[in-house]
Design a protein around this motif. Structure first.
Motif, PDB file in Angstrom:
ATOM      1  N   ASP A 106       0.839  -1.212   0.000  1.00  0.00           N
ATOM      2  CA  ASP A 106       0.000   0.000   0.000  1.00  0.00           C
ATOM      3  C   ASP A 106       0.865   1.249   0.000  1.00  0.00           C
ATOM      4  O   ASP A 106       0.534   2.236  -0.640  1.00  0.00           O
ATOM      5  CB  ASP A 106      -0.917   0.001   1.231  1.00  0.00           C
ATOM      6  CG  ASP A 106      -1.943  -1.122   1.180  1.00  0.00           C
ATOM      7  OD1 ASP A 106      -2.289  -1.550   0.058  1.00  0.00           O
ATOM      8  OD2 ASP A 106      -2.391  -1.547   2.255  1.00  0.00           O
ATOM      9  N   ARG A 111       2.264   1.778  -3.557  1.00  0.00           N
ATOM     10  CA  ARG A 111       1.251   2.348  -4.457  1.00  0.00           C
ATOM     11  C   ARG A 111       1.031   3.825  -4.186  1.00  0.00           C
ATOM     12  O   ARG A 111       0.874   4.634  -5.108  1.00  0.00           O
ATOM     13  CB  ARG A 111      -0.060   1.562  -4.320  1.00  0.00           C
ATOM     14  CG  ARG A 111      -0.073   0.243  -5.092  1.00  0.00           C
ATOM     15  CD  ARG A 111      -1.460  -0.348  -5.139  1.00  0.00           C
ATOM     16  NE  ARG A 111      -1.881  -0.821  -3.837  1.00  0.00           N
ATOM     17  CZ  ARG A 111      -1.616  -2.034  -3.373  1.00  0.00           C
ATOM     18  NH1 ARG A 111      -0.915  -2.890  -4.102  1.00  0.00           N
ATOM     19  NH2 ARG A 111      -2.040  -2.411  -2.181  1.00  0.00           N
ATOM     20  N   SER A 161       2.010   7.035  -6.674  1.00  0.00           N
ATOM     21  CA  SER A 161       0.904   7.853  -7.175  1.00  0.00           C
ATOM     22  C   SER A 161       1.113   9.339  -6.898  1.00  0.00           C
ATOM     23  O   SER A 161       0.425  10.176  -7.465  1.00  0.00           O
ATOM     24  CB  SER A 161      -0.407   7.394  -6.535  1.00  0.00           C
ATOM     25  OG  SER A 161      -0.423   7.717  -5.148  1.00  0.00           O
TER      26      SER A 161
END
Length: 375
Positions: free
Chosen positions: A367, A370, A374
């Motif tokens: 997590d 990611r 991003s």
């Protein structure tokens, strides 16, 4: 100095005054204008709209209205620098119930008033005799009051006048709380805007209903250049091709919003890709707004320094923690490799990783990767 204090006028134009009260709460009217109207109609010399915090030793004026501006300013300065220490109401104001009146003639005997420093050296020196105060509201540790001070030898407020003020006090209470809330929202927007303006790429801060709480210059420029794909309806972002709740929810789950070109020429000829990043509740911005927030930012290949800056500004990481995030998530280094690269112990790195997860509100490395990619 006007003669408005010479005669009492109990027949207040309630409708017009109530309109002015709410206009003041919304910032469309000056509170002083409202208080001047009350002062003239009640035949008193000074009217104060005040707040008091539990930990504060003095009353903070929202607005003050007297029959002479220079005299009012002098009295306010004298109170704020010296006589607040002797104000007999201060020790007991926190204990009042909302809607409760306190008047000097009901609390102090004539003999007590004759010895009272506040009465003798502050009020009478300035030509005032009686004071009355009404508690408007209590919100947490903060309370608000409206007070009236009459001229020398003037009678106290009548029962009819107190009833009139109590009726208006309900509106004063609501309007002043509205004004406080608006000021808080403005301060939050200013904080968010100052944080986002430090970022070069377009960034939007949205609430759960896609209301734009704040956005930076780059985002405003992009909206101006892309009015079809980045539509805003009553402050709510309604992207072309992602206007309904189900489409937006899908974008939030995937973390990606792609807006396809609407024409083959001009500024809308190429697709726009955005990262959709839900902010954990313990981030600085989420704590400031106290609601679920989403960060919408254009996807692009960013430098490590740009990613670090976003981590510093949005998530409140330290510089060392932000650097560690980039090394682990962008460069793929292990904690031991990060420790070797930075010439620190692996225990230091693991402690920083624990702090990173706590600040960002994540638990798994995947997590975190990611999220960092991003940004």
């Amino acid at each position: 100095m006007d003669n408005g204090t010479a005669t009492r006028h109990p027949d207040v134009d309630h409708e017009a005054l109530i309109d002015d009260i709410y206009a003041a709460g919304l910032g469309e009217q000056r509170w002083e204008a409202v208080l001047h109207s009350l002062r003239r109609n009640m035949g008193v010399r000074l009217v104060n709209l005040l707040t008091l915090d539990a930990g504060s030793p003095w009353l903070a004026p929202i607005a003050v209205a007297g029959d002479d501006d220079a005299w009012t300013a002098s009295a306010l300065q004298s109170y704020g620098t010296e006589f607040y220490r002797h104000d007999p109401a201060l020790p007991i104001m926190h204990n009042w119930e909302v809607g409760h009146w306190l008047e000097d003639v009901h609390v102090f005997s004539p003999k007590q008033q004759a010895r009272d420093i506040f009465q003798q050296e502050f009020m009478r020196v300035r030509g005032m005799e009686h004071w009355s105060a009404l508690k408007l509201y209590q919100s947490g540790q903060r309370s608000a009051f409206v007070s009236f001070m009459g001229e020398w030898n003037a009678p106290p407020l009548t029962d009819a006048q107190r009833r009139t003020i109590a009726q208006l006090g309900k509106h004063l209470s609501r309007a002043s709380q509205i004004g406080t809330r608006i000021q808080q929202l403005a301060a939050k927007a200013l904080l968010a805007e100052s944080m986002l303006e430090a970022l070069d790429s377009p960034v939007f801060l949205l609430d759960a209903d896609r209301q734009i709480l704040s956005c930076n210059v780059a985002a405003r420029t992009l909206m101006a250049n892309q009015p079809t794909r980045l539509r805003v309806v009553h402050g709510r972002l309604m992207p072309g091709g992602c206007s309904d709740a189900a489409q937006w929810q899908a974008a939030c789950i995937s973390g990606l919003l792609s807006l396809q070109p609407t024409s083959t020429t001009g500024s809308e000829a190429s697709a726009l890709h955005f990262s959709v990043i839900p902010l954990p509740p313990n981030t600085q911005l989420a704590r400031t707004w106290q609601r679920p927030l989403t960060l919408l930012t254009t996807c692009a290949v960013r430098s490590p320094a740009e990613r670090m800056r976003r981590l510093l500004l949005v998530y409140g990481l330290s510089e060392a923690e932000a650097c560690l995030c980039v090394l682990m998530c962008c460069d793929g280094l292990t904690p031991q490799e990060c420790a070797d690269r930075r010439q620190v112990s692996v225990f230091t790195v693991r402690a920083q990783i624990k702090s990173i997860y706590a600040k960002i509100g994540l638990q798994r490395h995947g997590d975190l990767v990611r999220l960092i990619l991003s940004l």
